[in-house]
Write an enzyme that holds these catalytic residues in place. Sequence first.
Site: not given
Length: 364
Positions: A35, A260
Amino acid sequence: MHPTILEINKENLIYNVLFFKNKLDKSTKLLAVVKAYAYGSDAVLVSKSIEPYVDYFAVAYTKEGLELIQNNITKPILVLHAQPENYLQIIKNDLEPNIYSFTGLKEFIKTASSQNCLNYPIHLKFNTGLNRLGFKPEEIPEILEIVQKTDVVKIKSIFSHLVASEDPNEKEFTLQQIDTFNKIKNTFNKILNYLPIYHLLNTSGVVNYPKAQFDMVRVGIGMLGFANDKNTTSQLKNVLTLKSKISQIHTLKKGDSVGYNRAYFLEKDGKTATIPIGHADGISRKLGNKNGFVYINNQKVPIIGNVCMDMIMVDVSDTHSAENDIITFFNTQKDIMEICNKLQTIPYEFFTMLSRRIERKLII
Ligand SMILES: *Cc1c(COP(=O)(O)O)cnc(C)c1O
């Protein structure tokens, strides 16, 4: 070709599958849980690699099963969280639904009879304590009444799921679940004139409660090299390696800032490298500001400043590195556990956070 690649080591994957297979009785079947893109790797590459060694596959949702069918997987596929809106698609593609409620059971029989099915394989899930999906044991008589009245469906397997198979402190609860499941098995076997496949254990269950292997076990994370405890994990091989390469090197001065918000300042003259992987790839911002590391030529260097959406910067002042050099994010279980500990998470979550933008490549 995108330079940031999650490599899937086929040989190690098969090694791990055989490790679990060898722990089991000869007659016990092995279901591979693939999955969520085989736990964030690649369901098709993984399933194709291991198909000769397993008996069954399981996915969570119908669309995951369709992907396997479309890529010519031929072993049966159990859809663990099958939903009524997909029943028709399930039948048309020979997928096998987990039926966990009366709503689902009735709806599936209705859909299967509209398609003139005969003995369509269904899997019944019982809730023995997880309280997530599943029938209650006391609902067995009503289930049997419905199923025995029709030849449209046939019970291919009956299963349940352990709550805390990895936790020795919950052993008593686990043994209780095993006992409940045994009772479920006995009740069905007294009434049915055929034998469904019974299954209960996941990876940690196989390690800790091998006597409860019943007819099949469902292994997921173990295939990728993680199982239950340090000792078992050390007997498995690492399957996933995350690699990238340096896009650019900057030579900077003491006091220069990087990234940043000027989150990092160089303490001395040095060099930084920019790498094309960021939080959009599943690299959490929590790994910025020297919490996370990468390896360049086997040297561990810190991620500096904030993780950007598409990039990270690392301090390479003390390395001989150049543009285009390969960097490794992780290639051992130890590296992966270190990252998981930093993020206060587990490999299940960390792997599935690695986004689809990262290239997947099978290493043969
Ligand atoms: C995911 C899942 C498994 C596999 O568990 P692992 O711990 O990864 O081996 C088994 N059974 C069910 C029902 C699952 O949802």
